[in-house]
Design a protein around this motif. Structure first.
Motif, short mmCIF file in Angstrom:
data_model
loop_
_atom_site.label_atom_id
_atom_site.label_comp_id
_atom_site.label_asym_id
_atom_site.label_seq_id
_atom_site.Cartn_x
_atom_site.Cartn_y
_atom_site.Cartn_z
N TYR A 52 1.89 -12.32 2.82
CA TYR A 52 1.86 -12.00 1.40
C TYR A 52 2.70 -13.00 0.60
O TYR A 52 3.53 -13.73 1.16
N ALA B 155 -1.51 -0.13 -7.24
CA ALA B 155 -1.67 -0.81 -5.96
C ALA B 155 -3.08 -0.55 -5.44
O ALA B 155 -3.68 0.50 -5.70
N SER B 156 -3.58 -1.51 -4.67
CA SER B 156 -4.95 -1.39 -4.18
C SER B 156 -5.11 -2.15 -2.88
O SER B 156 -4.43 -3.15 -2.64
N THR B 157 -6.00 -1.66 -2.03
CA THR B 157 -6.38 -2.36 -0.81
C THR B 157 -7.91 -2.41 -0.76
O THR B 157 -8.58 -1.37 -0.78
N THR C 73 0.80 -1.22 0.00
CA THR C 73 0.00 0.00 0.00
C THR C 73 0.83 1.26 0.00
O THR C 73 0.28 2.36 0.02
N GLU D 250 -4.45 -9.13 5.22
CA GLU D 250 -4.32 -8.69 6.60
C GLU D 250 -5.25 -9.53 7.48
O GLU D 250 -6.47 -9.38 7.44
N THR E 184 -9.27 3.51 -2.47
CA THR E 184 -8.53 2.28 -2.15
C THR E 184 -7.51 1.90 -3.22
O THR E 184 -6.77 0.93 -3.03
N THR E 185 -7.46 2.63 -4.34
CA THR E 185 -6.60 2.23 -5.46
C THR E 185 -5.86 3.44 -6.01
O THR E 185 -6.45 4.51 -6.15
N ASN F 295 -4.80 -6.80 -0.25
CA ASN F 295 -4.07 -5.74 -0.94
C ASN F 295 -3.18 -6.36 -2.00
O ASN F 295 -2.74 -7.52 -1.87
N TYR F 296 -2.94 -5.61 -3.05
CA TYR F 296 -2.10 -6.12 -4.13
C TYR F 296 -1.34 -4.98 -4.77
O TYR F 296 -1.71 -3.81 -4.66
N GLN F 297 -0.28 -5.34 -5.47
CA GLN F 297 0.49 -4.38 -6.26
C GLN F 297 1.13 -5.10 -7.44
O GLN F 297 1.64 -6.21 -7.30
#
Length: 457
Positions: free
Chosen positions: A273, A217-219, A16, A265, A177-178, A224-226
């Motif tokens: 992760y 990136a986004s949560t 994030t 999380e 979020t993104t 969450n991912y990137q």
């Protein structure tokens, strides 16, 4: 006088954070005399030449000043904002701040060529002006950095260098979020004499570095991912030596890295992760005997443990693999790992530690690459509110592939920073380093004493 950042060698990869530029990337290239002088380096490979290495922020400056750089965290003694001592900058418009600074440094180095025998000492004067433009908007970010470092040797003029950097980074908030992010820059730099890749030039080897990164990136709730892509080019100049001109074309290289990371999380302060990265390394030209073009990947699993004011620990483990176009070089498959930890023992004392492993390029004949492992530990102390101290020790293992050579480097650093007010500071430092090697001609020991005077706006 090559200055490198002392605070941390391993950069935490938190999905994030806009500052994350590439997966499985180590540490930071400092772009400012203040952070550079207090080096944990000399590392085996100079930080600016490590593949995928990120740019570091200045841990002793304010949040707006530091935004968009690698570390926006504000946890340890050296990272925290100092009310009344952080530069305020100059507001150019409602949403822009300009920070300006200049630093002057003096260093005494007892072994400027990093040789085992016939050591040459010298006094070195350095000047480093910087300009940093920061956006101050409720959404999005856009930041620019520029500066130079001029080193002047009193007795060995051939070692004089003038380097510079120019870079920009930004974040575009697609939603709450993104966000998408990007960074690009170039720098003229010089290879440190402590590097095992340093060729026997009569002057330091100059090279141009280019970097570009873009990603998203986004949560979403706990997920969450990137994903991101990085391109880097290192372009080395030829250099004169006692044997004639050394052709460095075979060292010129393009590096591409594509990476992805997904995390979950589980509870507040605990996340796991997985991450993966693929890289391709292409040299502009090759020597007749060696073709070091290669392709490879890294895959790892990890976990982040954190308490916003007490500790943060990012630990991961996995495997790296690299295959070379030259069939005479063996493929490299090795375990990889990374730790980035910070713990506030007391409100005024912080313990930091890091461990990382990466596969780096080499100039050593008959060797495809070198496997580099770096471990460091440090203590940061708030002596008084405006007097900060830091002591660190690092160990670097360099395992050259396909040949029987290993190097071990120890580096110990002690520094103090006295903040006079918002605009002026003084920072004396001392560093002791030692390299042992299977090649006796590559061994050296060295100590460096230095002091930096800084002015900032």
């Amino acid at each position: 006088m090559q200055f490198q950042s002392s605070r941390r060698i391993v950069g935490a990869l938190v999905a994030t954070q806009v500052a994350t530029l590439a997966v499985a990337v180590t540490g930071a290239q400092a772009q400012q005399l203040q952070t550079q002088t207090a080096q944990v380096a000399p590392v085996a490979i100079p930080p600016s030449q490590q593949l995928g290495r990120q740019d570091d922020s200045d841990p002793t400056r304010g949040a707006v000043f530091r935004q968009g750089l690698v570390e926006e965290r504000n946890l340890t003694v050296m990272e925290r904002e100092r009310e009344g001592y952080d530069p305020l900058g100059v507001r150019l418009a409602d949403q822009w701040l300009l920070f300006a600074g200049v630093e002057g440094g003096y260093e005494y180095n007892n072994n400027i060529y990093s040789t085992p025998n016939d050591k040459k000492n010298d006094s070195i004067l350095a000047l480093a002006p910087t300009l940093r433009l920061r956006s101050d908007m409720p959404l999005h970010q856009l930041n620019f950095d520029a500066g130079m470092i001029s080193d002047h040797y009193m007795d060995h003029d051939d070692e004089n260098t003038d380097s510079y950097f120019v870079s920009g980074n930004g974040r575009y908030d697609l939603s709450s979020t993104t966000f998408a992010f990007a960074r690009a820059g170039t720098a003229r730099q010089f290879e440190d004499r402590t590097s095992p890749n340093a060729v026997d030039g009569t002057e330091p080897t100059q090279y141009q570095r280019y970097d570009a990164t873009a990603g998203i990136a986004s949560t979403v709730l706990r997920l969450n991912y990137q994903v991101d892509a990085t391109w880097r080019r290192l372009d080395y100049d030829d250099v004169n030596s006692t044997f004639g001109t050394l052709d460095n074309d075979a060292r010129d290289i393009d590096i591409g890295i594509g990476s992805a990371r997904v995390g979950w999380e589980w509870t507040q302060g605990f996340m796991t992760y997985v991450r993966g990265a693929y890289n391709g390394r292409s040299h502009f030209s090759t020597q007749p005997a060696f073709d070091r073009d290669s392709k490879g990947y890294e895959a790892a699993v990890g976990a982040v443990f954190s308490n916003p004011t007490v500790y943060t620990i990012d630990v991961s483990a996995g495997v790296l693999h690299q295959s070379f176009d030259d069939g005479r070089f063996d493929d490299v498959t090795e375990p990889t790992f990374a730790i980035d930890a910070a713990y506030n023992i007391t409100p005024r004392t912080s313990l930091t530690g890091s461990l990382t492993r990466s596969l780096e390029e080499t100039t050593l004949a008959n060797s495809s690459s070198l496997l580099q492992t770096i471990a460091s530990v440090g203590i940061e102390q708030e002596i008084t509110y405006n007097l900060l101290g830091n002591v660190s020790v690092a160990k670097i293992w360099s395992d050259f592939q396909d040949v029987s050579r290993n190097d071990d480097v120890w580096v110990a650093t002690a520094e103090v920073k006295y903040l006079l007010n918002r605009n002026f500071y003084i920072a004396p430092r001392f560093q002791l380093s030692d390299r042992s090697s299977d090649d006796p001609t590559a061994e050296f020991d060295q100590w460096r004493a230095m002091v930096v005077l800084g002015a900032q706006l």
